[in-house]
Design a protein around this motif. Structure first.
Motif, mmCIF file in Angstrom:
data_model
loop_
_atom_site.group_PDB
_atom_site.id
_atom_site.type_symbol
_atom_site.label_atom_id
_atom_site.label_comp_id
_atom_site.label_asym_id
_atom_site.label_seq_id
_atom_site.Cartn_x
_atom_site.Cartn_y
_atom_site.Cartn_z
ATOM 1 N N UNK A 41 -39.676 21.878 99.719
ATOM 2 C CA UNK A 41 -39.181 23.149 99.185
ATOM 3 C C UNK A 41 -37.880 23.527 99.885
ATOM 4 N N UNK A 42 -36.870 23.870 99.080
ATOM 5 C CA UNK A 42 -35.582 24.283 99.641
ATOM 6 C C UNK A 42 -35.451 25.802 99.582
ATOM 7 N N UNK A 43 -34.426 26.300 100.275
ATOM 8 C CA UNK A 43 -34.196 27.756 100.331
ATOM 9 C C UNK A 43 -33.587 28.288 99.046
ATOM 10 N N UNK A 44 -33.303 27.447 98.067
ATOM 11 C CA UNK A 44 -32.586 27.863 96.846
ATOM 12 C C UNK A 44 -33.185 29.074 96.122
ATOM 13 N N UNK A 45 -34.498 29.156 95.769
ATOM 14 C CA UNK A 45 -35.573 28.204 96.061
ATOM 15 C C UNK A 45 -35.682 27.132 94.972
ATOM 16 N N UNK A 46 -36.189 25.966 95.365
ATOM 17 C CA UNK A 46 -36.436 24.873 94.425
ATOM 18 C C UNK A 46 -37.450 23.925 95.045
ATOM 19 N N UNK A 47 -38.136 23.170 94.187
ATOM 20 C CA UNK A 47 -39.062 22.152 94.692
ATOM 21 C C UNK A 47 -38.543 20.771 94.326
ATOM 22 N N UNK A 48 -38.939 19.782 95.138
ATOM 23 C CA UNK A 48 -38.584 18.378 94.937
ATOM 24 C C UNK A 48 -39.855 17.566 95.187
ATOM 25 N N UNK A 49 -40.412 16.963 94.144
ATOM 26 C CA UNK A 49 -41.700 16.282 94.231
ATOM 27 C C UNK A 49 -41.544 14.788 93.991
ATOM 28 N N UNK A 50 -42.105 13.995 94.909
ATOM 29 C CA UNK A 50 -42.176 12.544 94.754
ATOM 30 C C UNK A 50 -43.642 12.194 94.520
ATOM 31 N N UNK A 51 -43.905 11.357 93.520
ATOM 32 C CA UNK A 51 -45.278 11.058 93.145
ATOM 33 C C UNK A 51 -45.438 9.573 92.848
ATOM 34 N N UNK A 52 -46.677 9.084 92.982
ATOM 35 C CA UNK A 52 -46.975 7.695 92.645
ATOM 36 C C UNK A 52 -48.391 7.611 92.083
ATOM 37 N N UNK A 53 -48.568 6.686 91.144
ATOM 38 C CA UNK A 53 -49.892 6.406 90.596
ATOM 39 C C UNK A 53 -49.997 4.915 90.314
ATOM 40 N N UNK A 54 -51.126 4.509 89.757
ATOM 41 C CA UNK A 54 -51.427 3.091 89.616
ATOM 42 C C UNK A 54 -51.425 2.690 88.153
ATOM 43 N N UNK A 55 -50.600 1.705 87.804
ATOM 44 C CA UNK A 55 -50.577 1.166 86.445
ATOM 45 C C UNK A 55 -51.755 0.206 86.255
ATOM 46 N N UNK B 2 -47.433 -0.263 90.887
ATOM 47 C CA UNK B 2 -47.372 1.133 91.316
ATOM 48 C C UNK B 2 -46.231 1.837 90.597
ATOM 49 N N UNK B 3 -46.548 2.927 89.924
ATOM 50 C CA UNK B 3 -45.535 3.773 89.281
ATOM 51 C C UNK B 3 -45.055 4.820 90.277
ATOM 52 N N UNK B 4 -43.749 4.962 90.421
ATOM 53 C CA UNK B 4 -43.185 6.011 91.280
ATOM 54 C C UNK B 4 -42.280 6.905 90.441
ATOM 55 N N UNK B 5 -42.322 8.194 90.726
ATOM 56 C CA UNK B 5 -41.521 9.133 89.941
ATOM 57 C C UNK B 5 -41.072 10.294 90.823
ATOM 58 N N UNK B 6 -40.091 11.022 90.318
ATOM 59 C CA UNK B 6 -39.527 12.165 91.033
ATOM 60 C C UNK B 6 -39.169 13.243 90.023
ATOM 61 N N UNK B 7 -39.430 14.495 90.363
ATOM 62 C CA UNK B 7 -38.987 15.601 89.515
ATOM 63 C C UNK B 7 -38.726 16.821 90.368
ATOM 64 N N UNK B 8 -37.866 17.705 89.855
ATOM 65 C CA UNK B 8 -37.421 18.858 90.629
ATOM 66 C C UNK B 8 -37.131 20.032 89.705
ATOM 67 N N UNK B 9 -37.291 21.235 90.247
ATOM 68 C CA UNK B 9 -36.896 22.429 89.504
ATOM 69 C C UNK B 9 -35.392 22.647 89.572
ATOM 70 N N UNK B 10 -34.703 21.912 90.438
ATOM 71 C CA UNK B 10 -33.251 21.953 90.536
ATOM 72 C C UNK B 10 -32.671 20.969 89.520
ATOM 73 N N UNK B 11 -32.138 21.468 88.438
ATOM 74 C CA UNK B 11 -31.603 20.609 87.383
ATOM 75 C C UNK B 11 -30.081 20.483 87.431
ATOM 76 N N UNK B 12 -29.452 21.074 88.440
ATOM 77 C CA UNK B 12 -27.993 21.032 88.531
ATOM 78 C C UNK B 12 -27.497 19.784 89.244
ATOM 79 N N UNK B 13 -28.211 19.352 90.283
ATOM 80 C CA UNK B 13 -27.846 18.094 90.926
ATOM 81 C C UNK B 13 -28.241 16.921 90.030
ATOM 82 N N UNK B 14 -27.698 15.742 90.326
ATOM 83 C CA UNK B 14 -28.054 14.525 89.590
ATOM 84 C C UNK B 14 -28.905 13.637 90.485
ATOM 85 N N UNK B 15 -29.801 12.850 89.859
ATOM 86 C CA UNK B 15 -30.759 12.049 90.615
ATOM 87 C C UNK B 15 -30.792 10.627 90.078
ATOM 88 N N UNK B 16 -30.810 9.661 90.970
ATOM 89 C CA UNK B 16 -30.999 8.252 90.614
ATOM 90 C C UNK B 16 -32.207 7.752 91.393
#
Length: 285
Positions: free
Chosen positions: A142-156, A185-199
């Motif tokens: 969690x950032x002070x923006x406020x915003x969240x940044x979540x990294x997740x993984x599951x099993x294919x 293993x599936x890995x993913x990322x999502x965030x409430x901050x949509x202004x930055x770009x993510x790779x």
């Protein structure tokens, strides 16, 4: 893919006992657990509570994580902290509060093929499995923006080939099992901050270990049922998310000068692990 993996596992199981002096099909009343079998396992998978899990940062992209991400005023941009789950809001939970969903424990189901040889009360064998678990493991910053940044993984999917050894009392077998696993293993990322770009990178095939034990009970000459515990562990330490400027100003903490190329994220917990409790059924030829 499923059919190919099942054929490979069946072949490995057969080759593992090709040199045994007693033919697998010679099932007698004195050796109820000898022979080739096919079966299934299904149950519930539970992950350990990853207390202390966090996201680590490489601010200058030198490959070393543990840097602080700071604002233009020098404040820690992630001072609200972390949680070992998926965010439910952009604001970090207050002390004792809930701002994250727990990691998802869920069902699992596998097909298996194996070959056992019973010598007196001792049973040794090999078993191969292929199947899927529906668990999910997440961590959030969690950032002070406020915003969240979540990294997740599951099993294919997951495949394993294991040795098995046990002690039989009449038509009841107590056993332990251990071997190698191979999982998608599936890995993913999502965030409430949509202004930055993510790779980010995505799915990854990984070797691991599996092991446990159980009890198997013969119901008839060719049919048995059982209860089994299994532990699974895979190293998953190479997932990275690169955060770049996007539409943010040059004063954005992720691209703040002098390091303007962006900031890399990684999980602090390198192992993807879980426990399984499941019922089994087998048909012996």
């Amino acid at each position: 893919m499923t059919k190919t993996m099942m054929v490979a596992l069946a072949g490995a199981a057969t080759l593992g006992f090709a040199a045994m002096p007693v033919a697998a099909q010679e099932i007698t009343e004195d050796a109820p657990f000898s022979g080739l079998y096919v079966g299934a396992a299904g149950g519930y998978d539970v992950q350990p509570n990853d207390v202390g899990s966090s996201i680590q940062f490489d601010r200058n992209l030198d490959g070393r994580f543990g840097d602080a991400v700071t604002t233009a005023t020098g404040a820690n941009a992630f001072s609200p902290g972390f949680c070992n789950g998926a965010a439910t809001s952009s604001t970090a939970p207050a002390a004792g509060g809930r701002g994250c969903r727990n990691d998802r424990n869920n069902t699992a189901y596998y097909a298996r093929v194996g070959l056992d040889q019973q010598m007196g009360n001792i049973v040794v064998g090999v078993v191969g499995e292929f199947g899927k678990s529906n668990i999910r493991d997440s961590v959030t910053a969690f950032s002070t923006t406020p915003a969240f940044y979540t990294m997740t993984r599951d099993l294919d999917w997951e495949a394993s080939i294991r040795g098995r050894a046990g002690y039989a009392v009449n038509t009841t077998l107590f056993y332990g099992t251990f071997g190698a696993g191979y999982a998608r293993i599936n890995r993913d990322f999502y965030s409430s901050n949509t202004a930055n770009a993510y790779a980010q990178s995505g799915k990854k095939n990984q070797f691991g270990i599996t092991g446990g034990g159980g009890i198997e009970q013969k119901l008839a000459k060719n049919v048995s049922v059982g209860l089994e515990y299994m532990f699974h562990q895979y190293q998953d330490d190479d997932y990275r998310v690169l955060v770049t400027r996007g539409t943010q100003p040059a004063t954005n903490p992720f691209v703040l000068a002098p390091n303007t190329a962006g900031t890399a994220f990684k999980r602090s917990d390198d192992n993807f692990r879980w426990h399984s409790v499941r019922g089994t059924v087998a048909f012996r030829f």
